[in-house]
Motif scaffolding. Structure first.
Motif, PDB file in Angstrom:
ATOM      1  N   ASN A  54       0.819  -1.544   0.040  1.00 57.17           N
ATOM      2  CA  ASN A  54       0.212   0.332   0.067  1.00 57.17           C
ATOM      3  C   ASN A  54       1.240   1.238  -0.010  1.00 57.17           C
ATOM      4  OD1 ASN A  54       0.803   0.883   2.617  1.00 57.17           O
ATOM      5  ND2 ASN A  54      -0.689  -0.444   3.199  1.00 57.17           N
ATOM      6  N   GLU A  55       0.417   2.290   0.009  1.00 57.13           N
ATOM      7  CA  GLU A  55       0.981   3.649  -0.412  1.00 57.13           C
ATOM      8  C   GLU A  55       1.797   3.706   0.997  1.00 57.13           C
ATOM      9  OE1 GLU A  55       1.424   6.043  -2.484  1.00 57.13           O
ATOM     10  OE2 GLU A  55       1.118   3.939  -3.695  1.00 57.13           O
ATOM     11  N   ARG A  58       4.762   2.224   1.140  1.00 57.62           N
ATOM     12  CA  ARG A  58       6.019   2.566  -0.446  1.00 57.62           C
ATOM     13  C   ARG A  58       6.416   3.744  -0.272  1.00 57.62           C
ATOM     14  NH1 ARG A  58       2.538   1.264  -6.053  1.00 57.62           N
ATOM     15  NH2 ARG A  58       2.550  -0.784  -5.750  1.00 57.62           N
ATOM     16  N   ASP A  59       5.820   4.546   1.221  1.00 58.89           N
ATOM     17  CA  ASP A  59       6.554   6.143   0.955  1.00 58.89           C
ATOM     18  C   ASP A  59       7.377   6.242   1.636  1.00 58.89           C
ATOM     19  OD1 ASP A  59       5.437   8.322   1.038  1.00 58.89           O
ATOM     20  OD2 ASP A  59       5.892   8.287   3.771  1.00 58.89           O
TER      21      ASP A  59
END
Length: 200
Positions: A54-55, A58-59
């Protein structure tokens, strides 16, 4: 002749996906220090894992990429290419001759026809791959293509080669025409001068 490498040039910036793959490789080395990694398989697993993240996960890799971009831009401000260094924009790099936009497009090889079909699939399967890694993956896939499919691409290349030969011949003829017309005009001028001398 090997290209002289500029040792002082800053290391290129990495993408978020490249940092992710690097992290995966380091984790794998820690867990399995003696195992030989098959890059193609490892890369595929990384791409699958990246897709499912999820974002928020990945952040951190995006932040690493932003920091690396800032580092690269700062280093590039102070960078001056070494004398004789070749590469993009180096002092030793040759200037490309301007390409005539009216010249016919060069014929594509069977491999390039294959790449045109497969590139979007590679990007969809492994988002975040750099240009070089996409090219490597295309090369690997080309090596695995069956003979029937390869033959189809070779036929496309052969057809394109014939198209190019016809177009380049017409193009060269067209380029040569103004030069011939100029020479013909000069001949006419000389004939006129000779006639005038005869009249005198």
């Amino acid at each position: 002749m090997p290209r002289s490498k500029d040792e002082s040039k800053p290391r290129g910036k990495l993408t978020a996906y490249a940092f992710f793959v690097q992290t995966c490789r380091e984790e794998h080395k820690r867990k399995h220090p003696d195992e030989n990694v098959v890059f193609a398989e490892f890369s595929k697993k990384c791409a699958e894992r990246w897709k499912t993240m999820n974002e928020k996960e990945r952040d951190r890799f995006h932040k690493m990429a932003e920091q690396d971009k800032a580092r690269f831009e700062t280093e590039m401000k102070d960078y001056t290419p070494a004398e004789g260094a070749k590469g993009r924009g180096g002092k030793g790099s040759k200037r490309k001759a301007k390409k005539d936009p009216n010249a016919p497009k060069r014929a594509l090889s069977a491999f390039f026809w294959f790449c045109n079909d497969e590139r979007s699939k590679v990007k969809a399967d492994q988002p975040g791959l750099g240009v070089g890694d996409v090219a490597k993956e295309l090369g690997r896939r080309w090596a695995d293509v069956d003979e029937k499919a390869k033959k189809r691409y070779e036929e496309m290349a052969s057809k394109d080669k014939k198209r190019y030969e016809v177009e380049i011949a017409a193009y060269k003829k067209k380029l040569a025409a103004p030069a011939k017309n100029g020479a013909a005009a000069e001949d006419e001028d000389e004939e006129d001068e000779e006639e005038e001398e005869d009249d005198e």
